[in-house]
Motif scaffolding. Structure first.
Motif, PDB file in Angstrom:
ATOM      1  N   ARG A  85      41.038  15.913  -5.205  1.00  0.00           N
ATOM      2  CA  ARG A  85      40.381  14.711  -5.705  1.00  0.00           C
ATOM      3  C   ARG A  85      38.988  14.536  -5.109  1.00  0.00           C
ATOM      4  NH1 ARG A  85      42.917   8.995  -7.258  1.00  0.00           N
ATOM      5  NH2 ARG A  85      40.963   7.965  -7.844  1.00  0.00           N
ATOM      6  N   ALA A  86      38.864  14.734  -3.824  1.00  0.00           N
ATOM      7  CA  ALA A  86      37.556  14.558  -3.177  1.00  0.00           C
ATOM      8  C   ALA A  86      36.536  15.558  -3.711  1.00  0.00           C
ATOM      9  CB  ALA A  86      37.710  14.703  -1.660  1.00  0.00           C
ATOM     10  N   VAL A  87      36.941  16.809  -3.880  1.00  0.00           N
ATOM     11  CA  VAL A  87      36.040  17.832  -4.408  1.00  0.00           C
ATOM     12  C   VAL A  87      35.629  17.484  -5.834  1.00  0.00           C
ATOM     13  CG1 VAL A  87      35.844  20.258  -5.069  1.00  0.00           C
ATOM     14  CG2 VAL A  87      36.944  19.647  -2.910  1.00  0.00           C
ATOM     15  N   ALA A  88      36.590  17.022  -6.639  1.00  0.00           N
ATOM     16  CA  ALA A  88      36.298  16.667  -8.031  1.00  0.00           C
ATOM     17  C   ALA A  88      35.317  15.496  -8.103  1.00  0.00           C
ATOM     18  CB  ALA A  88      37.592  16.327  -8.751  1.00  0.00           C
ATOM     19  N   GLU A  89      35.551  14.471  -7.302  1.00  0.00           N
ATOM     20  CA  GLU A  89      34.672  13.304  -7.339  1.00  0.00           C
ATOM     21  C   GLU A  89      33.267  13.652  -6.869  1.00  0.00           C
ATOM     22  OE1 GLU A  89      36.926  10.507  -5.071  1.00  0.00           O
ATOM     23  OE2 GLU A  89      38.036   9.777  -6.836  1.00  0.00           O
ATOM     24  N   GLN A  90      33.159  14.540  -5.909  1.00  0.00           N
ATOM     25  CA  GLN A  90      31.855  14.991  -5.455  1.00  0.00           C
ATOM     26  C   GLN A  90      31.146  15.788  -6.554  1.00  0.00           C
ATOM     27  OE1 GLN A  90      30.037  14.369  -2.801  1.00  0.00           O
ATOM     28  NE2 GLN A  90      28.407  15.755  -3.490  1.00  0.00           N
ATOM     29  N   ALA A  91      31.891  16.661  -7.229  1.00  0.00           N
ATOM     30  CA  ALA A  91      31.297  17.478  -8.292  1.00  0.00           C
ATOM     31  C   ALA A  91      30.789  16.640  -9.453  1.00  0.00           C
ATOM     32  CB  ALA A  91      32.318  18.504  -8.788  1.00  0.00           C
ATOM     33  N   MET A  92      31.416  15.491  -9.708  1.00  0.00           N
ATOM     34  CA  MET A  92      31.049  14.665 -10.866  1.00  0.00           C
ATOM     35  C   MET A  92      30.173  13.470 -10.482  1.00  0.00           C
ATOM     36  SD  MET A  92      32.257  16.305 -13.374  1.00  0.00           S
ATOM     37  CE  MET A  92      32.345  15.231 -14.817  1.00  0.00           C
ATOM     38  N   ARG A  93      29.732  13.403  -9.246  1.00  0.00           N
ATOM     39  CA  ARG A  93      28.871  12.300  -8.826  1.00  0.00           C
ATOM     40  C   ARG A  93      27.563  12.344  -9.611  1.00  0.00           C
ATOM     41  NH1 ARG A  93      29.427  12.093  -3.046  1.00  0.00           N
ATOM     42  NH2 ARG A  93      31.261  10.860  -3.605  1.00  0.00           N
ATOM     43  N   GLY A  94      27.192  11.216 -10.187  1.00  0.00           N
ATOM     44  CA  GLY A  94      25.968  11.127 -10.971  1.00  0.00           C
ATOM     45  C   GLY A  94      26.104  11.610 -12.403  1.00  0.00           C
ATOM     46  N   TYR A  95      27.307  11.943 -12.824  1.00  0.00           N
ATOM     47  CA  TYR A  95      27.521  12.414 -14.199  1.00  0.00           C
ATOM     48  C   TYR A  95      27.201  11.302 -15.189  1.00  0.00           C
ATOM     49  CZ  TYR A  95      30.067  14.233 -18.284  1.00  0.00           C
ATOM     50  OH  TYR A  95      30.430  14.672 -19.539  1.00  0.00           O
ATOM     51  N   ALA A  96      26.465  11.652 -16.246  1.00  0.00           N
ATOM     52  CA  ALA A  96      26.033  10.646 -17.214  1.00  0.00           C
ATOM     53  C   ALA A  96      27.148  10.216 -18.155  1.00  0.00           C
ATOM     54  CB  ALA A  96      24.843  11.178 -18.019  1.00  0.00           C
ATOM     55  N   GLY A  97      28.208  10.998 -18.241  1.00  0.00           N
ATOM     56  CA  GLY A  97      29.353  10.610 -19.058  1.00  0.00           C
ATOM     57  C   GLY A  97      30.355   9.813 -18.233  1.00  0.00           C
ATOM     58  N   ARG A  98      31.574   9.731 -18.749  1.00  0.00           N
ATOM     59  CA  ARG A  98      32.629   9.002 -18.031  1.00  0.00           C
ATOM     60  C   ARG A  98      33.577   9.995 -17.372  1.00  0.00           C
ATOM     61  NH1 ARG A  98      35.116   5.785 -22.794  1.00  0.00           N
ATOM     62  NH2 ARG A  98      34.161   7.522 -23.921  1.00  0.00           N
ATOM     63  N   PHE A  99      33.884   9.724 -16.128  1.00  0.00           N
ATOM     64  CA  PHE A  99      34.812  10.580 -15.396  1.00  0.00           C
ATOM     65  C   PHE A  99      35.829   9.706 -14.686  1.00  0.00           C
ATOM     66  CE2 PHE A  99      36.004  12.451 -11.241  1.00  0.00           C
ATOM     67  CZ  PHE A  99      36.753  13.512 -11.719  1.00  0.00           C
ATOM     68  N   ARG A 100      37.109  10.083 -14.836  1.00  0.00           N
ATOM     69  CA  ARG A 100      38.184   9.388 -14.136  1.00  0.00           C
ATOM     70  C   ARG A 100      39.143  10.422 -13.563  1.00  0.00           C
ATOM     71  NH1 ARG A 100      41.213   5.567 -18.104  1.00  0.00           N
ATOM     72  NH2 ARG A 100      42.350   5.084 -16.175  1.00  0.00           N
ATOM     73  N   CYS A 101      39.532  10.197 -12.317  1.00  0.00           N
ATOM     74  CA  CYS A 101      40.568  11.012 -11.691  1.00  0.00           C
ATOM     75  C   CYS A 101      41.813  10.155 -11.567  1.00  0.00           C
ATOM     76  CB  CYS A 101      40.114  11.515 -10.333  1.00  0.00           C
ATOM     77  SG  CYS A 101      41.295  12.648  -9.558  1.00  0.00           S
ATOM     78  N   LEU A 102      42.852  10.514 -12.328  1.00  0.00           N
ATOM     79  CA  LEU A 102      44.069   9.708 -12.370  1.00  0.00           C
ATOM     80  C   LEU A 102      45.141  10.325 -11.477  1.00  0.00           C
ATOM     81  CD1 LEU A 102      42.554   9.304 -15.202  1.00  0.00           C
ATOM     82  CD2 LEU A 102      44.745   8.491 -16.033  1.00  0.00           C
ATOM     83  N   PRO A 103      45.626   9.599 -10.478  1.00  0.00           N
ATOM     84  CA  PRO A 103      46.765  10.109  -9.704  1.00  0.00           C
ATOM     85  C   PRO A 103      48.035  10.033 -10.536  1.00  0.00           C
ATOM     86  CG  PRO A 103      46.183   7.894  -8.990  1.00  0.00           C
ATOM     87  CD  PRO A 103      45.146   8.294 -10.002  1.00  0.00           C
ATOM     88  N   ILE A 104      48.751  11.121 -10.637  1.00  0.00           N
ATOM     89  CA  ILE A 104      49.976  11.175 -11.437  1.00  0.00           C
ATOM     90  C   ILE A 104      51.162  10.993 -10.490  1.00  0.00           C
ATOM     91  CG2 ILE A 104      51.305  12.496 -13.108  1.00  0.00           C
ATOM     92  CD1 ILE A 104      48.440  11.711 -13.999  1.00  0.00           C
ATOM     93  N   THR A 105      51.794   9.845 -10.591  1.00  0.00           N
ATOM     94  CA  THR A 105      52.859   9.502  -9.644  1.00  0.00           C
ATOM     95  C   THR A 105      54.194   9.223 -10.326  1.00  0.00           C
ATOM     96  OG1 THR A 105      52.185   7.177  -9.708  1.00  0.00           O
ATOM     97  CG2 THR A 105      51.196   8.566  -8.001  1.00  0.00           C
TER      98      THR A 105
END
Length: 367
Positions: A85-105
């Motif tokens: 999750r941390a790597v993904a959020e860092q990779a998408m920081r500043g992305y002009a589109g929409r990004f969501r990381c959903l925890p699947i529980t």
């Protein structure tokens, strides 16, 4: 016995030569220009312990040739125990589109594993087009414009092209295996016969997905992409396979022979659910090496070597067509090693499939 072997190999070569000819001659039209206004799309990615690969995947998505304001990227974090999750959020920081990381529980219906993640992501998606890929895949810059024009109202799934890239001989042999196999799938698909879809490079329309009831209402399968493909066809939708450079995604290779066996053993579940005529064709195709050994005993090693040489030639021509259509250079020097790879993989997989072991995916075991 000699008469039987002669008939078998003549028919085998006829099938292979016909397949190569059909692949070479079949025109595959370029996708039509996208009509304005462009529709929003959703990209669905299931991830479990993918900190080493997810950054590459998301960087490729950031470079897509499609307005980012029309793209939502939904990443399902399936109980990762690393820094996915941390790597993904860092990779998408500043992305002009929409990004969501959903925890699947939680589990939805009968869905488990990757199917469960995709079931959650499909519920969260807001567009009418679900582009599905994997965390170890880098999609091409033209991915969305390459697949989207084929998603007409009657089409439920559109499948792109995937190749394995890596520096080792083992990696490159996997790449040759993938492209050649997908070429044969394309030949059958061009004849209007559905074979399969590929969940690392696939578009599913919302209408088709919801018509099946979603993954939560499908019987669980370790080949969830094939299960969805069959369910979509059963609801009256058709399919498209796009074998073009614009739709070519790059997969990271499987690292070890044992992991490759686990992957192919999972895929065999999908093969075992194919129509009988297609299973018979695959068995006919797979009988080449056992009968080549019989030929060496009956007619001598020189006859067997001659048959093997002709196989390599015809198979090489098919592979050359596959690489050329994909916009890649054909690695002719791999053909001898590919024969060894194929024999070893087929023999090991035959034994491995019979062992009473569970299916392994991302550190989880499935029956």
């Amino acid at each position: 016995m000699t008469f039987f072997l002669t008939g078998y190999f003549l028919l085998w070569f006829l099938v292979l030569a016909t397949s190569a000819l059909l692949f070479w001659r079949r025109e595959r039209p370029a996708p039509a220009p996208l009509a304005a206004p462009l529709p929003p799309v959703s990209i669905l990615i299931a991830a479990r312990n993918e900190e080493a690969t997810i950054g590459r995947c998301l960087q490729a998505i950031r470079q897509l040739d499609y307005p980012p304001e029309l793209v939502e990227v939904l990443l399902g974090d399936d109980a990762s125990t690393d820094h996915t999750r941390a790597v993904a959020e860092q990779a998408m920081r500043g992305y002009a589109g929409r990004f969501r990381c959903l925890p699947i529980t939680s589990q939805l219906g009968s869905a488990r594993g990757k199917a469960n993640v995709l079931a959650h992501l499909a519920r969260a998606a807001t567009s009418d087009y679900f582009f599905i890929t994997d965390a170890d895949i880098a999609v091409p810059v033209g991915w969305i414009p390459a697949l989207l024009p084929f998603a007409t109202p009657e089409v439920g799934t559109v499948t792109g092209l995937t190749v394995v890239h890596g520096p080792r001989l083992f990696d490159r042999l996997q790449g040759l295996d993938w492209l050649q196999s997908l070429g044969l799938v394309q030949v059958v698909s061009d004849l209007g016969r559905p074979v399969t879809a590929m969940g690392n490079n696939m578009l599913v329309t919302r209408a088709a997905y919801e018509a099946t009831g979603g993954y939560e209402n499908l019987p669980f399968s370790v080949t969830e992409d094939f299960a969805l493909f069959k369910a979509v066809l059963a609801r009256g939708f058709t399919f498209r396979n796009v074998y073009r450079p614009e739709a070519l995604a790059c997969s990271l290779p499987i690292g070890t022979p044992l992991r490759l066996l686990h992957q192919r053993r999972r895929w065999l579940r999908g093969v075992e659910a194919l129509p009988g005529w297609l299973q018979s064709g695959l068995l006919f195709y797979a009988g080449f090496y056992p009968l080549l050994l019989v030929l060496a005993v009956v007619a001598g090693p020189l006859a067997a070597l001659g048959v093997l040489g002709l196989k390599m030639l015809l198979q090489g021509l098919l592979a050359y067509g596959c690489y050329r259509r994909a916009g890649l250079r054909m690695p002719w020097q791999l053909l001898p090693a590919f024969e060894v790879y194929t024999v070893a993989l087929t023999g090991a997989l035959t034994v491995f499939r019979l062992l009473p072991v569970s299916f392994e995916w991302k550190g989880r075991l499935y029956k």
